[in-house]
Enzyme design. Sequence first.
Site, mmCIF file in Angstrom:
data_model
loop_
_atom_site.group_PDB
_atom_site.id
_atom_site.type_symbol
_atom_site.label_atom_id
_atom_site.label_comp_id
_atom_site.label_asym_id
_atom_site.label_seq_id
_atom_site.Cartn_x
_atom_site.Cartn_y
_atom_site.Cartn_z
ATOM 1 N N SER A 79 -9.501 1.603 2.475
ATOM 2 C CA SER A 79 -8.636 2.434 1.659
ATOM 3 C C SER A 79 -7.574 1.636 0.913
ATOM 4 O O SER A 79 -6.938 2.132 -0.017
ATOM 5 C CB SER A 79 -7.959 3.491 2.537
ATOM 6 O OG SER A 79 -7.174 2.899 3.557
ATOM 7 N N LYS B 166 0.830 -1.203 0.000
ATOM 8 C CA LYS B 166 0.000 0.000 0.000
ATOM 9 C C LYS B 166 0.868 1.257 0.000
ATOM 10 O O LYS B 166 1.898 1.308 0.685
ATOM 11 C CB LYS B 166 -0.921 -0.027 1.223
ATOM 12 C CG LYS B 166 -1.979 1.080 1.264
ATOM 13 C CD LYS B 166 -2.905 0.858 2.453
ATOM 14 C CE LYS B 166 -3.976 1.939 2.542
ATOM 15 N NZ LYS B 166 -4.925 1.685 3.657
ATOM 16 N N SER C 130 -10.012 -0.871 6.567
ATOM 17 C CA SER C 130 -9.383 -0.810 5.253
ATOM 18 C C SER C 130 -8.686 -2.084 4.848
ATOM 19 O O SER C 130 -8.383 -2.276 3.671
ATOM 20 C CB SER C 130 -8.381 0.357 5.213
ATOM 21 O OG SER C 130 -9.033 1.588 5.436
#
Length: 566
Positions: free
Chosen positions: A137, A63, A161
Site C-alpha cells: 500500500s 506515507k 506494503s
Amino acid sequence: MSAVVGAVERVRRAYARIAAADRPEVWIDLRPQAEAEAEAALVDARVAAGEHLPLAGTVCAVKGNIDVAGLPTTAGCPGYAYLPERDAPAVARLRAAGTVVLGTTNLDQFATGLVGTRSPYGAVRNALAPERIAGGSSSGSAVAVALGIADLALGTDTAGSGRVPAALNGIVGLKPAPGRVPTEGVVPACASVDCVSVFARTVDEAEAVLRLLADPAPAAPPARRPGPWRIAVPAAARLGTLADGWAEAFTAAADRFAAAGADLRDLDLTPFDRVAAMLYEGAFVAERYTAVGEFVDALAEKGGDGLDPVVAGIIGAARGLPAHRLYADLAELDRLRALALAELGDADALLLPTTTWHPTFAEVAADPVGGNARLGRFTNSANLLGLCAVAVPAGTVRGLPFGVMLVGRADTEARLCTLARLLTEPPVRLAVFGAHLTGQPLNGQLTTLGGRFCGEVATAPVYRLYALDTVPPKPGLVRVEADGAAVAGELWELPAAGLGTLLAALPHPMALGPVLLADGTRTPGFLCEPTALTSAEDITRAGSWRSYLDAPTGARGTAQPRVRRT
C-alpha cells in the site's frame, strides 16, 4: 548517510525533480516549497554551528497514514482526514536527525492492499513502467524514492506494503520486526502487527535510517552458530507460479549467495504459506474493522464518497466474524509459528522472491482481490510470525525490476542487511597472515561478517614477519626496503561493509593497507606498524605464521635473533 549538498539546496533540487517527473498521484499533500526551504535553512544553520545531524542534506516522504504535524492525515480517504498537532515518533526522530519532510504520499486506502491503485487520489504508476502498478500500500513513498525525488521515505507494512513496492520499483525496503519502531501516530491497519518501514536506494541508507527510528532492542540479537552464512532457499517446486523468467532470476540470486560462500539449504514453505493465508482469510482481518470499520460503515451509509469499494468490501466483510474464530486462529497461529521457526532452524535468513508477478493496471482491474493475493504470497506471513525482512533489487527480467527478500528472526535486521549487501555490493578481498587464518583464534571475525575463503596466497618477496607479544598471539607483517622474503597467507572475500567493521575494531599495532602479492597484484591486507617491533621476534625464516606455530617449541626461538628497532 552523508549529505552531498546543503539542506536548502537539496530541497530545491527535490521540488525541481517533482516538477520534472510530473507524477501528481504520488502525493496527497505536498508542502509549499518556501515552507520546506525555511525548515531546511534551520538545518543548515544547526550544522554550521557544529551540530551533528546524520540526515542533514536529505529529504523525506511520509506515507499518508503517518502523522506529520501541520499536514492532514488521510490514510487515503478524504473524509477520514484529521490534522495532527505533532509528528508521529518515527517522523519526529528523522526530523531531529536533520531530514526535511516534503509531504505525505498516496497509498492504498487505509493501507488495505498491495497494488497502489485503491485510492481516490489516483492510482500510483510504477516509476519505471507507467503502464504497470507501483505496488502498495506504500505506493507513493516507494515511487518518490525510485524517481529520485526523496532520499528516503517512510511506509508501513502489515502484509508486505513496505516490501512489494520496493521490489516493483527497484529500490530497498527494510521492514523491522513488529514493535521495533513505534507505531504511535500511525492509522492502524492491524495494530498488533503493523510496522513502520523504510524505503531507500541502498541497503546502507535503509539500515542507517532504521537505526535512527528503532527503539533499543530489548535483548541482544539471537546468537548465531559460527560458520558460513546459512540461508534457507525453498526448492523451485515449492514457489508456485511466478512471472515468466522470475524463477530463473531467483535461482541466479541464490547462486550468487552460494558463490559468496553461503551454505544454502532447503526449507518447506507450507507453514509460512498457511500463515500468509490467515492474514486475510482468517479472523485476523477483524482487526482492520476494529481500526476503521465504524467509520467505513458510516461513510458507506452516506453514499461512500471517497471510499474505495474493494477496501470497503474487505473491511466490511470482517464485521460479523465470531470471537471464537479468532481464538481458534490464535491457537492455530501458535502451532504454525512453531513449525515455521523449526523449518528456519539455525538459518540466518530465508531467501524468497519478494512477490510473484508485476501486473498491469488492466490485470489488477480484472481481478483486484485475486491479483492482490498473488502479490502477497511471500510477504503476508512475516508480521504474524514476528519476523523482520529486507527486500532488495536482484536484477531485471524483460526490462522490469526483479527483487528478492531476506526474512529473519526478530532483532536480526542488521544481519539481514549484511547478507543483502552480498547481492547489492561487490565483495572486497582481504589478505590475512596470522590470527585470522583458517582455524586460528580470530578467523570467526571473518566468517561472522560473511567472509569466504578464496585460497592460499603469498606476498612478493619484500616483507618480513614478526611474532608480536599480543593476546591472542599474532604476527606482524612489515614491508622492508631490503632482505625481504615471501610470506604465505590466505585470501578472503568480505562484504564491503565487513571490511569497514574490521577496520573500526582493529587494535594497535595492527593496520589495514595494500599488500603486494607474488602475482604482482595488490589487495588490502593486515600489516603492522613498524614501531611495534621493538623486541619482537623475526620469524620470516618460517615462511608463514602457521609454520612458525607448527614448529617444535624449542626451535621457534632459533628462527632469527630478536631485534630492536628505533
